[in-house]
Scaffold this active site. Structure first.
Site, short mmCIF file in Angstrom:
data_model
loop_
_atom_site.label_atom_id
_atom_site.label_comp_id
_atom_site.label_asym_id
_atom_site.label_seq_id
_atom_site.Cartn_x
_atom_site.Cartn_y
_atom_site.Cartn_z
N HIS A 62 7.67 -3.77 -5.04
CA HIS A 62 6.64 -4.78 -5.32
C HIS A 62 7.09 -6.08 -4.66
CE1 HIS A 62 9.65 -4.72 -8.51
NE2 HIS A 62 9.44 -6.01 -8.66
N GLY A 63 6.20 -7.03 -4.61
CA GLY A 63 6.49 -8.28 -3.91
C GLY A 63 7.35 -9.23 -4.71
#
Length: 144
Positions: A62-63
């Site tokens: 995920h970011g």
């Protein structure tokens, strides 16, 4: 738009390394309209900061915190790697990419981690034959 649909599940994938696997997870989210291309860069950046391998054959890329502006809508991508992908000292057999708006991020991350902490769930995901099987397993515990 559902956060998990069959078009966001890839079966029997292969990747040269964890970076290719993360790019694949991000590309699925981008193609589904959940993120911009910049979010994929932030997923790779997150991996440099701390591994997204969470154990039991699962990675959840995920970011970073700074990537929220690149999320257009909440969605997850699921990639099954029967041969595994090296994530440092461990192999990930399932790579689940997450892009979530607002407070949904931790809720989704936690739900996936809880489901995949169960050995029988991970085995079922790893050896599932269809995208529908994978969705059924994940939706059994999540409100998708």
């Amino acid at each position: 738009m559902s956060i998990l649909t069959t078009d966001k599940v890839v079966m029997n994938a292969t990747a040269q390394d964890k970076y290719e696997a993360i790019r694949m997870a991000g590309q699925i989210l981008k193609d589904a309209g959940h993120i911009t291309a910049d979010y994929i860069d932030k997923m790779l950046e997150r991996e440099e900061i701390v591994s997204t391998y969470v154990g039991n054959g699962l990675a959840i890329p995920h970011g970073t915190k700074e990537s929220k502006s690149f999320i257009l809508s909440t969605g997850i991508s699921v990639i099954q790697f029967p041969q595994g992908v090296d994530f440092g000292d461990e192999k990930a057999y399932m790579v689940i990419g997450i892009a979530a708006q607002g407070g949904e991020h931790m809720e989704i991350l936690t739900s996936i981690a809880v489901i995949c902490a169960e050995d029988e769930n991970m085995e079922a995901l790893r050896y599932a034959k269809t995208a529908e099987e994978i969705i059924t397993i994940l939706e059994s515990e999540m409100e998708l």
